[in-house]
Design an enzyme around this catalytic site. Structure first.
Site: not given
Lengths: 395, 395
Positions: B108, B290, B328, B330, B333, B359
């Site tokens: 940014d 974002d 999930c 991830c 998980c 996660h």
């Protein structure tokens, strides 16, 4: 969930207890061995990686422990009893399953924390009355309670419940304390053997190690060692050192005690130490070590290299593109620069802590690996000489 | 050091700038596309993962970003200018090489932070005079300075330097501010094109995106959009939303603006939002998002699941052996339990933060993947309906 098996893989019957350790080689007093636990073998000399509350400070997971060459994870009976509670961990299948670490685990007995953290402590023959450091709650812990907790955690090595006397201490007090610690040890052995025999034991192959005490009084150390050796335990620790005495006094005490420790059992020097301490104590016949120092130093930006200790926060590393140590194979050194790591510290990013702890623990595990290789090759003396002056030095 | 190449892989000449985005499919106003950067393609709609200070809060590394399905990393011009300094990062080879992330990076412009963090702010035609939030040092930043910094960082997408006006705001003030922001944008374009042409440019393929402003005044938004569209930039953001208005006002503003945004350029809604916000805004034609929220919520124990948001600190998870979300995939998980994660929070272990951020960001990246798959299949409407009521709900 993956299907890794967190249950103990071997359950030696008690007659095999004293066969757990094989001494493979000696060089002077330095020893190269292997110790068998219910979750696999441990090559010694070894440094155990400290995960006090079932996690390694700095954001390392059980998977990370594997990546940094950890052989034994060490957790804390007192802390886990207070939070989340050992019965909860037992209900979750034990500490291995709770934290998803399927390698060997050692738990200390809680004794050291009771004597260093807890308040309003009263020591009696039956055990210790104290208040929790978290919520002030009254707790009683004696040999049976400590064994019950460690049985619930299901570690592979349970440490005896002892009194860790600070140094300096009165001879008379230490002598009486040693006697009580020896009486406590017999109760520990009796209790753990009972818990191991329970049908729903978390880890029936859990072994009890004794702890030698006696401050820096060599005669008390030796006398206490003789008493606890009679219990024929699979390992013995040297406790109550690195608690106020000089390094010289510590080395002298180990030297005086070592010939009286059973040669066929591993020796664990609790809470020690720097790379130099470890080199000196391997030289004096110690097999197991643990210390919070590499992780704590890492979190303060003090990083071990094969040339000495650097402070990564120093201005001189601001534009340094090289890794922490170009001789290091850790996941951080393989990829990231000193410049980036210094920035992470300055910007107070948690990643700074993670990277530093990964590096320092990898360094320690790798130091032990090199020590073992040197012993295997019969070259420990030259390894010792090449490194003893360097590793603790701030550069 | 590994030998990953952190240099830009493609350097489109400026005549190709407006060919960076391909719109592959539409369903209503929702769009499925791909945007080409100098560090590879970005499949849209996309959620960019925020690493403000060149690191993701919670102890995640560039490697972790890869594991959680991140496509675009977002860093902060203002923060990196203040610390460690953009010239340092340029000297270290640019932001990609500094943090070892070889995928796309968006920076940014610093505008938002100047207006939200810095003190003693004075806005002039030439730019903004303000004091650093770190050490109070006087700083001047205008369009040329922001572009210089972003060119030094070498991100793939540089955002225009703009004034982000808080809401509520006076019509007259917003109107004048929009005019100035448009004049600043022309200066940004001129400056960045000059910096990109330098022989030692860190990333000559760096693209400039414009930012639409106008608070919730639809006529100002549209008027400003028309002005900045004339500069023919490869992407346009909607700035100055989620800064005080209601969610309804935000959606209305996007709906009013969207038909006036060039259809062949990606649209980036800055700083938004919850899963529900994202579903609503994809529906309204937004491509890039974002937000710090998933990481921040994670650090507070608020974890996303496909059934809603759980607070892992709740007592009810103390003995819950299941993963955060059994749907999930991830890294957390796949291996760890709610019980263990709750313990890590209660014990204030850093690992709790790391696990939760991993996660939650994985969840967001995975949400975007499912959105893209639904758009590919022409089933966005049913995906939207199946999830819009669920995902933000505290359960």
């Amino acid at each position: 969930m993956n299907d890794t098996d967190f249950s103990p893989s071997a359950t030696p019957c008690s007659s095999l207890e004293n066969k757990r350790f094989s001494l493979m080689k000696k060089e002077g007093s330095a020893r190269r061995g292997v110790y068998m636990t219910a979750h696999g073998p441990v090559q010694t000399p070894v440094f155990m990686n400290v995960g006090t509350q079932a996690a390694i400070k700095g954001g390392l997971s059980a998977e990370d422990l594997g990546c940094i060459g950890c052989q034994v994870e060490l957790s804390n009976t007192y802390h886990l009893h207070v939070r989340p509670g050992d019965t909860l961990i037992r209900d979750m299948g034990g500490l291995h399953r709770f934290m998803r670490w399927d390698g060997p685990i050692l738990t200390d007995s809680g004794g050291f924390q009771i004597f260093s953290l807890a308040s309003l402590r009263r020591i009696k023959e039956e055990g210790v009355y104290f208040n929790s450091h978290v919520d002030g709650r009254h707790i009683f812990m004696g040999p049976e309670e400590s064994m019950r907790i460690q049985a619930n955690l299901g570690s592979d090595i349970a440490m005896a419940f002892d009194e860790c006397v600070g140094i300096p201490a009165e001879y008379k007090y230490v002598s009486a304390s040693c006697d009580r610690t020896a009486r406590w040890l017999a109760r520990c052995k009796e209790a753990l053997s009972r818990y191991n025999a329970e049908d729903d034991a978390v880890n029936p192959g859990q072994a009890l190690w004794g702890i030698n005490q006696g401050a820096t009084f060599h005669d008390l150390r030796i006398e206490h060692m003789k008493k606890i050796e009679e219990l024929d335990l699979p390992g013995y620790a040297i406790g109550g050192l690195a608690v106020g005495e000089t390094t010289g006094e510590m080395y002298d005490t180990i030297e005086a005690l070592e010939p009286h420790m059973p040669a066929d059992r591993p020796r664990y020097l609790m809470g020690v130490g720097t790379p130099e301490n470890i080199l000196e104590c391997v030289h004096r016949g110690v097999d197991f070590f643990d210390c919070v120092m590499p992780a704590r130093n890492g979190r303060h930006g003090h990083l071990y290299t094969w040339n000495g200790v650097i402070n990564i926060k120093n201005e001189k590393y601001a534009r340094d593109e090289s890794p922490i140590d170009s001789a290091c194979g850790c996941p951080v050194c393989r990829k990231y620069s000193r410049s980036y790591l210094r920035h992470l510290f300055k910007a107070e990013e948690i990643l700074a802590l993670r990277f530093s702890v990964i590096h320092n623990l990898y360094f320690y595990n790798s130091l032990m690996e090199k020590i073992r290789a040197a012993l295997d090759a019969g070259e420990y003396e030259s390894f010792y000489k090449a490194n003893i002056e360097k590793l603790d030095k701030r550069i």
